[in-house]
Write an enzyme that holds these catalytic residues in place. Sequence first.
Site, PDB file in Angstrom:
ATOM      1  N   SER A 126     -31.481  65.587  86.444  1.00 25.20           N
ATOM      2  CA  SER A 126     -31.681  65.284  87.864  1.00 25.20           C
ATOM      3  C   SER A 126     -31.950  63.798  88.050  1.00 25.20           C
ATOM      4  O   SER A 126     -32.097  63.040  87.087  1.00 25.20           O
ATOM      5  CB  SER A 126     -32.857  66.096  88.430  1.00 25.20           C
ATOM      6  N   SER A 163     -34.641  62.506  89.458  1.00 21.83           N
ATOM      7  CA  SER A 163     -36.058  62.279  89.752  1.00 21.83           C
ATOM      8  C   SER A 163     -36.636  61.076  89.019  1.00 21.83           C
ATOM      9  O   SER A 163     -37.698  60.573  89.393  1.00 21.83           O
ATOM     10  CB  SER A 163     -36.881  63.528  89.407  1.00 21.83           C
ATOM     11  N   LYS A 180     -41.152  63.190  83.168  1.00 21.49           N
ATOM     12  CA  LYS A 180     -41.756  62.359  84.213  1.00 21.49           C
ATOM     13  C   LYS A 180     -42.530  61.231  83.526  1.00 21.49           C
ATOM     14  O   LYS A 180     -42.615  61.154  82.306  1.00 21.49           O
ATOM     15  CB  LYS A 180     -42.714  63.179  85.085  1.00 21.49           C
ATOM     16  N   SER A 183     -38.783  63.522  93.860  1.00 25.96           N
ATOM     17  CA  SER A 183     -39.271  64.057  92.596  1.00 25.96           C
ATOM     18  C   SER A 183     -40.320  65.131  92.863  1.00 25.96           C
ATOM     19  O   SER A 183     -41.307  64.893  93.557  1.00 25.96           O
ATOM     20  CB  SER A 183     -39.890  62.940  91.745  1.00 25.96           C
TER      21      SER A 183
END
Length: 303
Positions: free
Chosen positions: A108, A110, A165, A268
């Site tokens: 993705s 994010s 992350k 996100s």
Amino acid sequence: MSFQSILGNFALILLILTFVTGIIWFLDVFVLAKQRRINANKALADFDARNQKLTAEGIRLQEGGRIELAARLLKQPAWIEYSGSFFPVIAMVFFLRSFLYEPFKIPSSSMLPTLYVGDLILVNKFTYGIRLPVINKKVLSLNDPQRGDVMVFKYPENPSLDYIKRVVGVPGDKVVYKNKRLSVNGQEITYDALPDFLDEERLNYSTQYRENLMGVKHRILNDVQRPSFVSDPHQFPNRQLCSYDDAGFTCTVPKDQYFMMGDNRDNSLDSRYWGFVPDQNIVGKAFFIWMNFSSPKRIGGFE
């Protein structure tokens, strides 16, 4: 079972394959090969005795028959041959993937602009300690995650999924994110404006900054059209340690847990929504892009 579920259990699949092929290899080396040798010696002795008798009777024998017989009797069955060939390869992959480095694919946007969709990255599995494969239990502590690290972890709401992350809060930190500006333990994080970033997937521009997260400088994105507040945060463990308002949120990170945020701040789903990441969910530290087939020039390290 979905493809994602299979990937989530890939370590278990490798463990089973290593165990099964290892047992077959062990049995062949220490049991089956010896048995084949015993049977071959017996058959060759009978072959030699028969040949001696035929030679004495004046019958000429075809040359090479003994060698062909020995090769046929000593040859491994196909299932043993393939298992023995695959065992060291599977065992090496299992060891490397479980204890040293594991590849992941970014699914993705994010983590834009740091990581792009399709980036194939390497994750260091031993930076934060040695963990047993499959059950992910830490058996040796080495280093703790630091603010600014890009970390892969098991998604707390579905541990079969791997998320990536950036660590913005470590145990004991007070993380405040108001009006799209971050502060940690009362220290405001500094931002340097950069040229707008074009998201080629969404075909729109985002405001880009260089964030200095307690000494770790990296780029982040903001979408000026998105509000500052967190919409519909989940009811996650230790939810009482977070407070939300129209400007953003304030969270105190509990012991042995971490607060994670994507660099693409307004696109996100991260700790703001689903809460803290327990130490037991940590997979490793991402550190290198080893390929992106759409853009090979992206190969290399990242901030």
